[in-house]
Design a protein around this motif. Structure first.
Motif, mmCIF file in Angstrom:
data_model
loop_
_atom_site.group_PDB
_atom_site.id
_atom_site.type_symbol
_atom_site.label_atom_id
_atom_site.label_comp_id
_atom_site.label_asym_id
_atom_site.label_seq_id
_atom_site.Cartn_x
_atom_site.Cartn_y
_atom_site.Cartn_z
ATOM 1 N N ARG A 241 32.038 96.820 50.960
ATOM 2 C CA ARG A 241 30.826 96.311 51.613
ATOM 3 C C ARG A 241 29.647 97.254 51.397
ATOM 4 O O ARG A 241 28.525 96.802 51.144
ATOM 5 N N LYS A 242 29.901 98.547 51.481
ATOM 6 C CA LYS A 242 28.832 99.524 51.259
ATOM 7 C C LYS A 242 28.281 99.420 49.849
ATOM 8 O O LYS A 242 27.086 99.639 49.607
ATOM 9 N N ALA A 243 29.143 99.059 48.895
ATOM 10 C CA ALA A 243 28.724 98.933 47.497
ATOM 11 C C ALA A 243 28.000 97.617 47.223
ATOM 12 O O ALA A 243 27.495 97.409 46.114
ATOM 13 N N GLY A 244 27.963 96.727 48.211
ATOM 14 C CA GLY A 244 27.245 95.467 48.040
ATOM 15 C C GLY A 244 28.123 94.254 47.857
ATOM 16 O O GLY A 244 27.626 93.147 47.600
ATOM 17 N N ARG A 245 29.427 94.417 47.976
ATOM 18 C CA ARG A 245 30.319 93.268 47.909
ATOM 19 C C ARG A 245 30.357 92.536 49.253
ATOM 20 O O ARG A 245 30.059 93.130 50.297
ATOM 21 N N HIS A 246 30.731 91.243 49.198
ATOM 22 C CA HIS A 246 30.861 90.447 50.413
ATOM 23 C C HIS A 246 32.333 90.134 50.630
ATOM 24 O O HIS A 246 32.999 89.597 49.738
ATOM 25 N N VAL A 247 32.856 90.447 51.828
ATOM 26 C CA VAL A 247 34.285 90.380 52.106
ATOM 27 C C VAL A 247 34.602 89.224 53.051
ATOM 28 O O VAL A 247 34.107 89.177 54.181
ATOM 29 N N LEU A 248 35.439 88.299 52.576
ATOM 30 C CA LEU A 248 35.893 87.180 53.398
ATOM 31 C C LEU A 248 37.386 87.342 53.671
ATOM 32 O O LEU A 248 38.184 87.480 52.743
ATOM 33 N N GLY A 249 37.760 87.311 54.941
ATOM 34 C CA GLY A 249 39.164 87.404 55.321
ATOM 35 C C GLY A 249 39.697 86.041 55.733
ATOM 36 O O GLY A 249 39.059 85.346 56.537
ATOM 37 N N LEU A 250 40.842 85.638 55.188
ATOM 38 C CA LEU A 250 41.448 84.345 55.540
ATOM 39 C C LEU A 250 42.178 84.478 56.870
ATOM 40 O O LEU A 250 43.078 85.303 57.010
ATOM 41 N N ALA A 251 41.796 83.660 57.843
ATOM 42 C CA ALA A 251 42.406 83.707 59.172
ATOM 43 C C ALA A 251 42.436 82.301 59.746
ATOM 44 O O ALA A 251 41.407 81.625 59.809
ATOM 45 N N GLY A 252 43.616 81.859 60.144
ATOM 46 C CA GLY A 252 43.772 80.498 60.627
ATOM 47 C C GLY A 252 42.952 80.185 61.862
ATOM 48 O O GLY A 252 42.583 79.032 62.089
ATOM 49 N N GLU A 253 42.625 81.193 62.672
ATOM 50 C CA GLU A 253 41.883 80.946 63.907
ATOM 51 C C GLU A 253 40.373 80.984 63.710
ATOM 52 O O GLU A 253 39.604 80.724 64.644
#
Length: 271
Positions: A178-190
């Motif tokens: 994230r600090k490097a400019g990437r976007h992080v999506l986490g898969l979560a059923g809720e």
């Protein structure tokens, strides 16, 4: 924050835990036609020993050093139940890339596996990662199976074609991304936000090659701190017919959706 219900309900044999492990250190066995031929073609994979049956030997590249043996000899060298198709290679572990080598958000999308331990699932995920152009798969060094045996067999050669990165701390690595400019999506059923909407990004143009997708473990899903280190938690919309998807199926769906927003890479790790 609650855990994702994305679980692995399968309890197939884990050959890496048998009395004859596939490989747990610097070297191990790879078996199956596609897996072995892919390993032979990978310049980054050092082959220490190659056992093949007479019929299998016909498929080897000319000049390949090998031992021609009876099928029983291969059976005795491998874990019980290993379906080898007449091919077995003992090889050095593939070198892991560094985080710095994949951190640049212009270098391609990444897939992070948070404590996914089932070798069948890891192999299937690697196959999908290769199919949909993932730059590299990131795994925790102590909580992921080695790239031998069942992993390679399930990956059908893809373990040789997609780079991997071993890290000590998944959550800290996500913060670095994230600090490097990437976007992080986490898969979560809720999660309330659906995957397709999140992938489109607020501008409707997608996150491009800087995307990072995070998949949780087979039984507990994303760990709390890992989930907290994502930019967003997202879900795959499903009916109420089933509670959750097998993690390798969920990964394939997520990677397919993500590939709609960026070019699919067509390359093998350099070496």
């Amino acid at each position: 924050m609650t855990k994702t219900p994305m679980r692995n309900t399968s309890r197939r044999p884990d050959y890496s835990r048998r009395s004859k492990p596939a490989g747990t250190g610097d070297s191990g066995w790879i078996w199956g036609r596609h897996a072995v031929l892919a390993a032979l073609a990978n310049k980054r994979r050092e082959i220490l020993e190659l056992k093949v049956t007479r019929n299998a030997a016909r498929d080897l590249p000319d000049g390949t050093d090998h031992q021609q043996v009876e099928p029983k000899v291969i059976d005795n060298a491998l874990p019980e139940g290993a379906v080898h198709q007449g091919f077995a290679a003992r090889a050095r572990a593939l070198p892991s890339e560094s985080v710095n080598g994949v951190i640049d958000p212009t270098h391609g999308a990444l897939l992070v596996l948070d404590q996914i331990t089932d070798p069948h699932n890891v192999g299937a995920v690697l196959r999908s990662a290769a199919a949909f152009g993932i730059r590299a798969v990131i795994m925790q060094d102590r909580k992921a199976p080695p790239l031998f045996g069942t992993v390679c067999k399930s990956a059908v050669g893809a373990a040789e074609r997609v780079a991997h990165v071993r890290v000590t701390n998944i959550a800290d690595t996500l913060l670095e991304f994230r600090k490097a400019g990437r976007h992080v999506l986490g898969l979560a059923g809720e999660a309330e936000l659906d995957l397709a909407t999140a992938l489109a990004a607020p501008d409707g143009k997608g996150w491009g090659p800087g995307l990072v997708l995070v998949m949780g473990s087979e039984d507990k899903g994303l760990r709390q701190r890992v989930a907290e280190c994502c930019d967003q938690l997202v879900r795959i919309p499903m009916t109420d017919t089933v509670e959750s998807l097998n993690v390798s199926n969920a990964a394939a769906i997520a990677l397919y959706e993500a590939a709609k927003w960026r070019p699919v890479r067509d390359e093998t790790p350099s070496g």
